[in-house]
Write a protein that holds these residues in place. Structure first.
Motif, PDB file in Angstrom:
ATOM      1  N   GLY A 137     -56.639 -21.438 -29.558  1.00 55.27           N
ATOM      2  CA  GLY A 137     -56.101 -21.218 -28.365  1.00 55.27           C
ATOM      3  C   GLY A 137     -54.753 -20.498 -28.231  1.00 55.27           C
ATOM      4  N   PHE A 146     -51.001 -20.812 -25.968  1.00 56.08           N
ATOM      5  CA  PHE A 146     -50.177 -21.512 -24.963  1.00 56.08           C
ATOM      6  C   PHE A 146     -48.853 -20.718 -24.760  1.00 56.08           C
ATOM      7  CE2 PHE A 146     -52.841 -24.210 -27.833  1.00 56.08           C
ATOM      8  CZ  PHE A 146     -53.365 -25.134 -26.834  1.00 56.08           C
ATOM      9  N   ASP A 155     -48.485 -24.879 -20.796  1.00 60.22           N
ATOM     10  CA  ASP A 155     -49.759 -24.289 -20.187  1.00 60.22           C
ATOM     11  C   ASP A 155     -50.825 -23.638 -21.153  1.00 60.22           C
ATOM     12  OD1 ASP A 155     -48.716 -24.672 -17.338  1.00 60.22           O
ATOM     13  OD2 ASP A 155     -47.787 -22.819 -17.581  1.00 60.22           O
ATOM     14  N   THR A 156     -52.044 -23.923 -21.112  1.00 60.96           N
ATOM     15  CA  THR A 156     -52.921 -23.405 -21.885  1.00 60.96           C
ATOM     16  C   THR A 156     -53.540 -21.959 -21.398  1.00 60.96           C
ATOM     17  OG1 THR A 156     -53.832 -25.652 -22.609  1.00 60.96           O
ATOM     18  CG2 THR A 156     -55.350 -23.774 -22.993  1.00 60.96           C
ATOM     19  N   SER A 215     -58.384 -20.952 -24.484  1.00 66.68           N
ATOM     20  CA  SER A 215     -59.113 -21.992 -25.568  1.00 66.68           C
ATOM     21  C   SER A 215     -60.354 -21.627 -25.814  1.00 66.68           C
ATOM     22  CB  SER A 215     -58.936 -23.331 -25.079  1.00 66.68           C
ATOM     23  OG  SER A 215     -59.798 -23.600 -23.884  1.00 66.68           O
TER      24      SER A 215
END
Length: 154
Positions: A60, A62, A66-67, A70
């Protein structure tokens, strides 16, 4: 006639030597958690221990809480060949990339039919134990490459 036989044998040996290894244990060096920083973003890859003839994990990107991206990832034998398989939210099906180059602590997977990337590569740098992961291929008709550096955290 003898020249043709020798050439045929040489081509066969060359092809056999360059066929990627299908032993999943060659990816044991990927196991563990890897983290990196790209500008203001944090990256990670987590590879679980090998079991059931595959290695699985997640990755992922980030920014703060906040992502941004992924994926579920795995390397497993599919149709008699090792494949890197990425499941990305928003894609209906996971995308498989066939192993095309396999060397000690490095591997390159390819899927020329995928929009982007067409290649995914992993290289563990020694002795410091860092991991370089890159994706590359054509994007909008132009060569494009992104590289991510990770350090092992466990």
């Amino acid at each position: 006639m003898k020249k043709y036989i020798i050439a045929f044998i040489a081509i066969g040996l060359f092809a056999a030597c360059n066929k990627p290894n299908t032993d999943i244990n060659q990816f044991k060096w990927l196991e563990g958690k890897w983290e990196g920083v790209e500008g203001e973003m944090q990256t990670y890859e987590q590879w679980d221990p090998i079991k059931d003839n595959s290695i699985e994990g997640s990755g992922g990107l980030f920014s703060g809480e906040d992502t941004l991206f992924s994926e579920r990832i795995k390397i497993k034998i599919k149709d008699g060949e090792l494949n890197y398989i990425a499941g990305v939210p928003g894609n209906a099906d996971p995308v498989a990339f066939k192993l095309i180059i396999s060397e000690k602590n490095s591997a390159t997977f390819e899927n020329l039919k995928n929009e982007f990337p067409q290649r995914v590569s992993f290289t563990q740098k020694m002795p410091e134990g860092s991991l370089l992961m890159s994706i590359d291929g054509k994007r909008a008709g132009k060569d494009s490459k992104q590289a991510f550096s990770f350090k092992r955290v466990n």
